[in-house]
Write an enzyme that holds these catalytic residues in place. Structure first.
Site, mmCIF file in Angstrom:
data_model
loop_
_atom_site.group_PDB
_atom_site.id
_atom_site.type_symbol
_atom_site.label_atom_id
_atom_site.label_comp_id
_atom_site.label_asym_id
_atom_site.label_seq_id
_atom_site.Cartn_x
_atom_site.Cartn_y
_atom_site.Cartn_z
ATOM 1 N N GLU A 51 58.255 23.547 22.409
ATOM 2 C CA GLU A 51 57.269 22.529 22.801
ATOM 3 C C GLU A 51 55.885 23.133 22.787
ATOM 4 O OE1 GLU A 51 54.690 20.348 25.772
ATOM 5 O OE2 GLU A 51 55.228 22.449 25.599
ATOM 6 N N GLU A 52 55.802 24.411 23.216
ATOM 7 C CA GLU A 52 54.497 25.058 23.309
ATOM 8 C C GLU A 52 53.841 25.224 21.945
ATOM 9 O OE1 GLU A 52 52.986 25.295 25.878
ATOM 10 O OE2 GLU A 52 54.311 25.688 27.581
ATOM 11 N N HIS A 85 49.652 29.151 31.282
ATOM 12 C CA HIS A 85 49.904 29.919 30.058
ATOM 13 C C HIS A 85 49.469 31.387 30.168
ATOM 14 C CE1 HIS A 85 50.191 26.155 27.219
ATOM 15 N NE2 HIS A 85 51.064 26.141 28.209
ATOM 16 N N ASP A 100 57.850 18.044 32.312
ATOM 17 C CA ASP A 100 57.468 19.311 31.679
ATOM 18 C C ASP A 100 57.402 20.317 32.822
ATOM 19 O OD1 ASP A 100 55.885 21.409 30.565
ATOM 20 O OD2 ASP A 100 55.178 20.075 28.996
ATOM 21 N N HIS A 147 61.138 20.907 28.360
ATOM 22 C CA HIS A 147 61.219 22.012 27.402
ATOM 23 C C HIS A 147 61.552 23.314 28.106
ATOM 24 C CE1 HIS A 147 57.202 24.146 27.809
ATOM 25 N NE2 HIS A 147 56.800 22.989 28.268
HETATM 26 ZN ZN LIG Z 1 54.994 22.736 29.163
#
Ligand SMILES: [Zn+2]
Length: 702
Positions: A393-394, A516, A422, A346
């Site tokens: 995707e997140e 994140h 990923d 992604h």
């Molecule tokens: Zn990811």
């Protein structure tokens, strides 16, 4: 997304013993073609470059590129243009219109104190100078004023304990922490919602990914007290993808359901929080001390509350449908163009996306360049190689799910395998998860790629780091290289659970406390995660060797013998859970014996398929190879039940599904029936599973 640490990724061992091929052979290749493949791989392995990976990474992480943003769209166009230039035969951008909420207001106050939803600037890191707002995607919009209760990891047992102490969470704001072993934040939201909480705050405790683990960024890999983990909280363990088009593609003119009907949308207000702000709330807490195991790394005594001063949380989202963009590039196969080897990563990130996902995107860009160079040089793969850059995707595995739903027919017919990366690199430790039919394939591919740190192969490095004795491996039972317990959390989900395609998911991992966060950026990766970008290069090499083998093998390197063995082990585990229950109900006495018989039948079919494969490779019969390859491809599809597992029709696979935490649920239909204690339900699910195993055995062949 994709972050599973601790016991959940405990590797499980199974590698089939070698078959007809010589030790210097490659699974799926005949003796006459091994040399040419090895030569091709040598040529390929000279192409990936750590310096190029760094350049790609620098570009990908120059600006934040959340799904739906102009920057992420620009990156899609940049990828499309580069892939064309690199020699791909076709590159297209596929658009889907999906619900993609952005926050318009985030406010948390207690008296005159106000929390910050941004992180501190770090000296020497320009990417931290402009603070960006953190949030939980798909939080309900709303304002709540209520006392706070601390509920540790926010798991059901935490709430049970609070209840046993007479502490009522209904109408309260629950403060929970990101936890190790990781449990998906959507599960915390659903649990809080079910228990009647009005809102949820999820914070990062220093004991989990901060100073208690070691030096914090920029001195080390862990998060400082201001770091915040953004993330989605949708219930994608029910159904992933656009919440308004569950099970079908969000194309122009598609039917959309109302948000109130969407089962994957939470009904609770939620926000992520830093440790620094969580401390303020915890210090204002009344009530009894939290149990020892709920204490954390903030250097205070954690009390469970309720808090003495009401706290006000206001979260507003724009709840907007936005366009997202999947980039699909194809190098057409020279002999079997309608068989597709699919590779995906992604592109969208929460902020700069250093590790997640731009490390994977950088590896993929260098892979596209390297594979394109071979094609331009006249060396085409026999099957088509399809590269996908997924979007959103997140949010909820969105673009891969929509694309898989849109092209379900072609993919079921044509997809040979899907190889997902990923985050490619947060450290040096190789991890791979896959369906068991690919164990041997993965091990052979990992054996030809060098571990940058130790100079031995990735297989050998893994063996050494596991402290295993040299010589006992590989290719014997017991290599801890491939984890065969697949849950969810990344883009392989639609391929495995909805389409029945054989999947691999892999990465290099290490200490990583900025997941994140705004600190997950180019500097973190280039100074801490992968100085020199050598593991980025190693991933490009491994991914490419896999692609070239899947594309060129005379017979697809899928061995169902270890798959049958694994399913038998899973059945034994689930059976024990059933027999251990003292509260069984229902008239029926579930017949696990019949299940084990069906597994034995599958194993026998897998043995025959392997023999047929060896014979077809040896005879080089085009017809024989076509027939056996068809069987090997379709056997995974046969493990789908069109009705899905109970309550979750989108999840069709009968061996794998995610738990609500993203952890793997093995033999999900049977396992969840066992959890109810109802024998009749267990029998019914065993019958469905047996039917799937028989379909797979039939697919493998008469
Ligand atoms: Zn990811």
């Amino acid at each position: 997304m994709k972050r599973l640490v601790g016991p959940l990724t405990a590797t499980v061992a199974v590698v089939a013993t070698l078959g007809a091929q010589a030790p210097e052979g490659i699974y799926g290749f005949g003796a006459a073609s091994v040399a040419a493949q090895r030569q091709l791989e040598r040529r390929f392995l000279a192409l990936p470059s750590a310096d190029r990976a760094r350049d790609y990474h620098r570009h990908l992480t120059d600006e934040p590129h959340v799904a739906g943003s102009g920057r992420n769209r620009q990156l899609a166009e940049w990828m499309r243009d580069r892939w064309k230039e690199y020699g791909f035969d076709s590159v297209e951008i596929v658009e889907h219109q999906v619900l993609l909420p952005y926050p318009t207001e985030m406010k948390l106050t207690m008296g005159s104190w106000e929390a910050r939803f941004t992180e501190d600037a770090v000296p020497g890191d320009p990417d931290t100078r402009t603070p960006l707002v953190h949030y939980n995607a798909y939080s309900r919009s709303g304002e709540v004023e209520a006392p706070v209760v601390y509920a540790a990891s926010g798991n059901p047992e935490n709430y049970d304990w609070l209840e046993s102490q007479g502490i009522d969470v209904r109408g309260k704001i629950v403060l929970v922490r990101y936890s190790v072993p990781y449990s998906y934040r959507g599960f915390k939201a659903l649990t809080a919602e079910k228990r009647g909480a009005a809102a949820m705050l999820i914070y990062s405790d220093p004991a989990e990914d901060g100073a208690k683990k070691g030096p914090v960024y920029p001195d080390g890999p862990w998060g400082n007290e201001s770091h915040i983990q953004s993330g989605g909280i949708p219930y994608d363990f029910m159904v992933p993808g656009d919440p308004l088009t569950p099970g079908w593609a969000s194309v122009t003119g598609a039917k959309r359901i109302a948000a109130e009907e969407a089962i994957s949308l939470p009904k609770i207000v939620s926000a992520p929080l830093s440790a620094r702000d969580a401390r303020v709330l915890l210090q204002a807490m009344g009530g009894p001390d939290a149990p020892q195991s709920w204490q954390g790394g903030l250097g205070i005594t954690y009390k469970v509350g309720p808090g003495t001063t009401p706290v006000k949380l206001r979260v507003m989202s724009d709840d907007t449908v936005r366009p997202i963009h999947t980039v699909i590039g194809t190098i057409r196969g020279s002999e079997r163009p309608d068989e597709w080897v699919i590779l995906g990563n992604h592109r969208d990130s929460w902020q700069y996306g250093g590790v997640d996902p731009s490390s994977g995107s950088a590896s993929m860009m260098d892979l596209a360049r390297s594979l394109g160079a071979l094609a331009r040089g006249g060396v085409r793969p026999k099957r088509s190689i399809v590269i996908a850059s997924w979007d959103a995707e997140e949010f909820t595995l969105t673009s891969s799910t929509e694309w898989g739903e849109q092209f379900e027919g072609e993919l079921k017919e044509r997809a040979v395998a899907y190889v997902n990366v990923d985050s490619s690199t947060s450290g040096p430790n190789f991890t791979a998860a896959a369906v068991p039919s690919l164990n041997r394939f993965i091990e052979e591919a990992a054996a030809v790629v060098t571990d940058p740190r130790t100079g031995v192969s990735l297989v050998e490095a893994k063996r050494q780091s596991a402290g295993r004795q040299q010589g006992s491996l590989p290719n014997s039972e017991g290599v801890d290289l491939v984890n065969n317990r697949l849950g969810s959390g990344s883009d392989y989900t639609v391929f495995l659970n909805f389409l029945g395609v054989s999947v691999i998911d892999m990465s290099f991992d290490g200490p990583y406390g900025v997941y994140h966060s705004q600190y997950d950026n180019h500097q973190w990766v280039s100074r801490i995660g992968d100085p020199g970008f050598r593991y980025h290069e190693a991933m490009t090499k491994l991914w490419g060797v896999m692609a070239l083998r899947l594309a060129n093998a005379e017979s697809l390197p899928l061995d169902y013998r270890p798959y049958a063995t694994r399913i038998g082990e899973f059945a034994t585990i689930v059976q024990k859970r059933w027999t251990d229950r003292t509260d069984r109900t229902g008239d029926a006495d579930p017949s696990f014996a019949r299940l084990h018989e069906a597994v034995t039948g599958l194993r026998a079919a897998a043995d025959r398929a392997f023999d047929a494969q060896s014979a077809a490779i040896a005879s080089r019969s085009a017809e024989g190879l076509t027939a056996v390859n068809r069987k090997l491809m379709q056997a995974e599809r046969a493990l789908l039940d069109p009705a899905g597992i109970p309550g979750r029709p989108w999840y069709r696979h009968q061996i794998y599904a995610p738990k609500y935490t993203y952890a793997p649920e093995l033999l999900p239909g049977v396992a969840e029936a066992v959890a109810t204690g109802d024998g009749a339900k267990v029998s019914e699910q065993i019958d469905r599973l047996i039917a799937a195993l028989r379909r797979a055995a039939t697919a493998l062949g008469s």
